[in-house]
Design an enzyme around this catalytic site. Structure first.
Site, PDB file in Angstrom:
ATOM      1  N   GLU A   1       1.241   0.889   7.449  1.00 30.85           N
ATOM      2  CA  GLU A   1       0.595   2.736   7.924  1.00 30.85           C
ATOM      3  C   GLU A   1       0.460   3.397   7.425  1.00 30.85           C
ATOM      4  O   GLU A   1       0.207   3.469   5.881  1.00 30.85           O
ATOM      5  CB  GLU A   1       2.041   3.009   8.617  1.00 30.85           C
ATOM      6  CG  GLU A   1       3.227   2.822   9.416  1.00 30.85           C
ATOM      7  CD  GLU A   1       3.041   3.648   9.951  1.00 30.85           C
ATOM      8  OE1 GLU A   1       1.682   3.546  10.854  1.00 30.85           O
ATOM      9  OE2 GLU A   1       3.435   4.213  11.418  1.00 30.85           O
ATOM     10  N   ASP A   2      -0.191   3.696   8.050  1.00 33.47           N
ATOM     11  CA  ASP A   2      -1.723   5.214   7.975  1.00 33.47           C
ATOM     12  C   ASP A   2      -0.945   6.296   7.189  1.00 33.47           C
ATOM     13  O   ASP A   2      -0.468   6.521   5.614  1.00 33.47           O
ATOM     14  CB  ASP A   2      -2.183   5.167   8.355  1.00 33.47           C
ATOM     15  CG  ASP A   2      -1.741   5.665  10.109  1.00 33.47           C
ATOM     16  OD1 ASP A   2      -0.568   5.644  10.244  1.00 33.47           O
ATOM     17  OD2 ASP A   2      -2.258   6.123  11.193  1.00 33.47           O
TER      18      ASP A   2
HETATM   19  P1  IMP Z   1       6.103   9.771  12.947  1.00 35.59           P
HETATM   20  O1  IMP Z   1       6.414   8.591  13.132  1.00 35.59           O
HETATM   21  O2  IMP Z   1       6.210  11.039  12.963  1.00 35.59           O
HETATM   22  O3  IMP Z   1       6.513   9.346  11.569  1.00 35.59           O
HETATM   23  O4  IMP Z   1       4.299   9.797  12.452  1.00 35.59           O
HETATM   24  C1  IMP Z   1       4.059   8.373  12.156  1.00 35.59           C
HETATM   25  C2  IMP Z   1       2.722   8.502  12.817  1.00 35.59           C
HETATM   26  O5  IMP Z   1       1.756  10.062  13.462  1.00 35.59           O
HETATM   27  C3  IMP Z   1       1.042   7.705  11.794  1.00 35.59           C
HETATM   28  O6  IMP Z   1       1.646   6.655  11.753  1.00 35.59           O
HETATM   29  C4  IMP Z   1       0.095   8.400  12.004  1.00 35.59           C
HETATM   30  O7  IMP Z   1      -0.433   8.165  13.423  1.00 35.59           O
HETATM   31  C5  IMP Z   1       0.788   9.704  13.256  1.00 35.59           C
HETATM   32  N1  IMP Z   1       0.822  11.178  12.446  1.00 35.59           N
HETATM   33  C6  IMP Z   1       1.748  11.786  11.464  1.00 35.59           C
HETATM   34  N2  IMP Z   1       0.837  12.699  11.041  1.00 35.59           N
HETATM   35  C7  IMP Z   1      -0.533  12.356  11.519  1.00 35.59           C
HETATM   36  C8  IMP Z   1      -1.788  13.261  10.592  1.00 35.59           C
HETATM   37  O8  IMP Z   1      -1.671  14.338   9.736  1.00 35.59           O
HETATM   38  N3  IMP Z   1      -2.386  13.213  10.545  1.00 35.59           N
HETATM   39  C9  IMP Z   1      -2.830  11.869  11.895  1.00 35.59           C
HETATM   40  N4  IMP Z   1      -2.035  11.538  12.868  1.00 35.59           N
HETATM   41  C10 IMP Z   1      -0.318  11.583  11.768  1.00 35.59           C
HETATM   42 MG    MG Z   2      -0.102   4.756  12.597  1.00 38.98          MG
END
Ligand code: IMP
Ligand code: MG
Length: 179
Positions: free
Chosen positions: A101-102
């Site tokens: 994951e990024d």
């Molecule tokens: P989660 O589901 O909230 O954990 O978010 C995961 C996904 O949202 C990541 O895989 C990113 O693609 C995107 N994301 C979350 N935070 C950021 C950020 O600060 N910048 C850009 N993309 C983000």
């Molecule tokens: Mg992502």
């Protein structure tokens, strides 16, 4: 120096050199942990594409690569709604899977992915995320064994991460400037 990405301004957070040395260290850790195995790296598109590319160039062991594609973000916040446009391959049974994951933010995306992956009966599952926002995380993931950098809850772009589709090609990581 501040840069503009779309309609927002961002300032430098992690340099190319800082990212490269951390990615190299993660690759060394993976090489040691998976010695004698042929893991399958599954990149989560689109954000992980540069991290995955650099990681596997340094990992120096037999491995396979696959991708899944999910999205949940809209602008600079999570929409909460996860859309899957490329699913896990059915051929992960008995394999050692490393999901790349990024960034893990709320963890909703990862929770969704693990629910899809576990029924495929892999031999093991680990998560390798370049970035983690620990204060935003709403789950406990024992699989999250490899993390590059822990960040505050600021929105970031660059090195694969985007703001409304822009900024993925930046070689460094920038954080949004409050306005
Ligand atoms: P989660 O589901 O909230 O954990 O978010 C995961 C996904 O949202 C990541 O895989 C990113 O693609 C995107 N994301 C979350 N935070 C950021 C950020 O600060 N910048 C850009 N993309 C983000
Ligand atoms: Mg992502």
């Amino acid at each position: 120096m501040q840069i503009a990405v779309g309609d927002r301004f961002f300032e430098p957070l992690l340099s190319k050199e800082t990212i490269a040395s951390r990615v190299f260290a993660l690759a060394a850790q993976l090489r040691a942990d998976y010695e004698g195995k042929t893991p399958v790296f599954v990149g989560v598109l689109s954000g992980s594409f540069l991290f995955l590319a650099d990681l596997i160039k340094s990992v120096n062991m037999p491995c396979e690569i696959q991708f899944v594609k999910v999205s949940s973000y809209s602008g600079d916040h999570s929409s909460g709604q996860i859309t899957e446009s490329l699913a896990f391959s059915e051929e992960l049974k008995g394999r050692h899977v490393i999901v790349v994951e990024d960034i893990v933010d709320s963890g909703h995306t990862l929770q969704y992915l693990l629910q899809k992956l576990n029924p495929l009966a892999p031999a093991s599952v680990a998560i390798c995320s370049l970035l983690l926002k620990p204060n935003a995380l709403q789950y406990t993931f024992p699989e999250l064994r490899y993390v590059g950098f822990e960040l505050a809850n600021d929105f970031v772009v660059g090195y694969g991460l985007d703001y409304n589709g822009l900024g993925r090609n930046l070689p460094e990581i920038y954080k949004v400037v409050a306005n």
